[in-house]
Design a protein around this motif. Structure first.
Motif, PDB file in Angstrom:
ATOM      1  N   GLY A  15     -18.478  -2.788  -7.863  1.00 45.22           N
ATOM      2  CA  GLY A  15     -17.547  -2.553  -6.774  1.00 45.22           C
ATOM      3  C   GLY A  15     -17.472  -1.109  -6.301  1.00 45.22           C
ATOM      4  N   PHE A  16     -18.012  -0.188  -7.086  1.00 47.43           N
ATOM      5  CA  PHE A  16     -17.903   1.234  -6.754  1.00 47.43           C
ATOM      6  C   PHE A  16     -18.696   1.584  -5.498  1.00 47.43           C
ATOM      7  N   ARG A  17     -19.877   1.036  -5.385  1.00 46.51           N
ATOM      8  CA  ARG A  17     -20.711   1.314  -4.206  1.00 46.51           C
ATOM      9  C   ARG A  17     -19.999   0.865  -2.930  1.00 46.51           C
ATOM     10  N   ASN A  18     -19.456  -0.337  -2.968  1.00 42.00           N
ATOM     11  CA  ASN A  18     -18.755  -0.867  -1.808  1.00 42.00           C
ATOM     12  C   ASN A  18     -17.533  -0.022  -1.479  1.00 42.00           C
ATOM     13  N   LEU A  19     -16.825   0.439  -2.502  1.00 37.41           N
ATOM     14  CA  LEU A  19     -15.646   1.278  -2.315  1.00 37.41           C
ATOM     15  C   LEU A  19     -16.016   2.592  -1.621  1.00 37.41           C
ATOM     16  N   LEU A  20     -17.113   3.208  -2.076  1.00 34.53           N
ATOM     17  CA  LEU A  20     -17.543   4.465  -1.466  1.00 34.53           C
ATOM     18  C   LEU A  20     -18.091   4.269  -0.058  1.00 34.53           C
TER      19      LEU A  20
END
Length: 75
Positions: A15-20
């Motif tokens: 989920g980190f990539r999508n958040l960034l």
């Protein structure tokens, strides 16, 4: 200063990539003069939405990333 090499394999949390990417889109759209303050406000809004019972952006992003990794679905 040197950093010792390591055999550790680091992974980006789900989920980190999508958040960034969401933050990057908003920064490009709004063009804030203070990106750090803008990012803090952006993440505060997401946190408030999650705590209010809305969508958890990290869980949502992880789901999207999983769908992307498994696309096309195996038959």
């Amino acid at each position: 200063m040197s950093v010792a090499a390591s055999n550790t394999n680091m992974r980006v949390p789900a989920g980190f990539r999508n958040l960034l990417e969401g933050l990057a889109r908003e920064v490009l759209r709004e063009q804030p003069t203070n990106i750090v303050a803008f990012a803090a406000q952006h993440f505060q809004r997401l946190l408030e939405q999650r705590e209010a019972g809305g969508v958890d952006p990290v869980a949502w992003g992880a789901m999207l990333e999983d769908d992307h990794r498994t696309w096309p679905p195996s038959q």
